[in-house]
Design a protein around this motif. Structure first.
Motif, PDB file in Angstrom:
ATOM      1  N   TYR A 191       0.812  -1.211   0.000  1.00  0.00           N
ATOM      2  CA  TYR A 191       0.000   0.000   0.000  1.00  0.00           C
ATOM      3  C   TYR A 191       0.849   1.266   0.000  1.00  0.00           C
ATOM      4  O   TYR A 191       0.490   2.258  -0.640  1.00  0.00           O
ATOM      5  N   ARG A 205      -2.891   0.880   5.088  1.00  0.00           N
ATOM      6  CA  ARG A 205      -4.012   0.286   4.363  1.00  0.00           C
ATOM      7  C   ARG A 205      -5.145   1.300   4.251  1.00  0.00           C
ATOM      8  O   ARG A 205      -5.744   1.457   3.184  1.00  0.00           O
ATOM      9  N   ALA A 254      -4.192   4.240   1.861  1.00  0.00           N
ATOM     10  CA  ALA A 254      -4.118   3.854   0.451  1.00  0.00           C
ATOM     11  C   ALA A 254      -5.474   3.524  -0.142  1.00  0.00           C
ATOM     12  O   ALA A 254      -5.664   3.622  -1.356  1.00  0.00           O
TER      13      ALA A 254
END
Length: 400
Positions: free
Chosen positions: A64, A237, A240
């Motif tokens: 990510y 995470r 992204a």
């Protein structure tokens, strides 16, 4: 009346405030909630399951973080790079090397975190940059315009980043020293997340390195959150998953002070507070998501579903429903001997050995050796069922 825009930043007072000073009660309350949920998460499932999940999160962080920079590679390629299996396609191999360097740097940095304040230091972000880029060959350490990237080295020329003009290169050490003085005072829980958020933005704003600023700062942020997260949830995470909003919020926090009610610094306190609030939203979302993934009852159901799905898909006759109970026990207890696993299936010994052998081959079971205990494995191909939506890219077809 808004402040006059400064064309050259060369004095640290120009990026004040470094943390918001108003409306902190809401940020503190939400931080305590994330802290409490993280503590619960670190006690969920068994330690071997949590350890396996940490490795997945580390791979996700790499994927990510690089995707944010527009240089991601497929999770399957990352998994192959971990086995030193690199693509014959130069661009893919380069991205594999970068992903692997990120994973190894993160793994090395985690045990070096003595405190959140230490992880927010300029020394730590320079160490993160060094450990990332020193792993790459010289050809991978060049910018698009041909400049060399010195691992851990501060930039030595002026740059523009979109609409933002970072500080003059010669003054970067002054800005880093000021951050060290402010963020080094971090103690306790209440101010943790908004301080980490503010440090993330101000370090990005300062742009201390020739290239790789985003990657190094996200490694630093991971390090600062690691004592709380235990490596079980990833802010990368969350950032992204909506890359455009991440950049929009970063850009918004660059704003100059908007009148007398907007703090006392040169930059906007309201915009910094908004960025911190957004960052806390991302942290809350990620810890809540992972808590659902590690809920033991749900995980047991998903293990059952995975075995049934594999058998229905023709993966092999060894995927038998009798294997579900010992797999579920591994999720809760952590380890079983091969004999105990076989006895829990209720199958004839030879058949049980075949089941264990197949599950080991497919990665659903792990063991250090033929006489070692069994642990639950979390192979990429199983994640879409075992941990749905955790790492959905891992289930997509490899296109390059």
């Amino acid at each position: 009346m808004s402040s006059t825009r400064i064309t050259v930043f060369d004095q640290p007072h120009q990026f004040e405030p470094l943390v918001p000073a108003q409306r902190l009660d809401l940020l503190r309350e939400r931080t305590r909630e994330v802290f409490e949920k993280s503590a619960t998460l670190k006690a969920a499932a068994s330690e071997p399951v949590r350890a396996g999940l940490r490795e997945i999160v580390r791979s996700m962080n790499s994927y990510y973080s690089n995707r944010i920079e527009g240089q991601s590679t497929h999770p399957a390629h990352i998994e192959r790079a971990l086995r030193q299996d690199f693509s014959a396609t130069p661009d893919v191999a380069q991205r594999q090397r970068l992903a692997l360097a990120h994973i190894e740097a993160e793994r090395e940095l985690e045990p070096r975190v003595d405190s959140e304040a230490q992880a927010l230091s300029s020394a730590f972000v320079r160490e993160a940059h060094r450990r990332l880029y020193e792993r790459l060959p010289a050809e991978d350490r060049r910018t698009d315009d041909g400049r060399d990237i010195v691992p851990g080295g501060l930039r030595c020329h002026d740059v523009s980043v979109g609409r933002h003009q970072p500080p003059a290169w010669a003054s970067v050490p002054l800005f880093l020293d000021r951050m060290d003085a402010v963020y080094g005072r971090l103690k306790g829980v209440d101010a943790l997340l908004y301080t980490v958020a503010a440090a993330h933005h101000r370090m990005m704003w300062t742009h201390p390195f020739e290239d790789g600023n985003g990657r190094a700062v996200r490694l630093q942020t991971h390090g600062a959150l690691f004592p709380m997260s235990g490596g079980l949830w990833s802010v990368n995470r969350g950032l992204a998953r909506d890359r455009d909003r991440y950049y929009l919020m970063l850009d918004g926090a660059d704003a100059m002070r908007q009148g007398d009610l907007d703090g006392r610094g040169n930059l906007s306190e309201k915009a910094l507070w908004d960025w911190c609030s957004y960052f806390l939203d991302v942290c809350t979302d990620q810890v809540d998501f992972m808590a659902r993934m590690l809920d033991l009852d749900s995980l047991r159901q998903r293990l059952h579903a995975f075995v049934l799905t594999q058998r229905a898909s023709g993966a092999g006759i060894e995927y038998r429903e009798e294997a579900v109970l010992p797999l579920q026990m591994l999720a809760a207890a952590g380890t079983l001997t091969r004999g105990d696993f076989g006895r829990m299936t209720g199958l004839e010994e030879r058949t049980a050995r075949k089941v264990i052998s197949r599950l080991l081959k497919d990665g659903l079971l792990r063991s250090e050796g033929p006489r070692d205990v069994l642990r639950l494995g979390l192979p990429l191909h199983a994640l879409n069922i075992l941990f749905p939506n955790l790492y959905p890219e891992a289930a997509t077809a490899v296109m390059d």
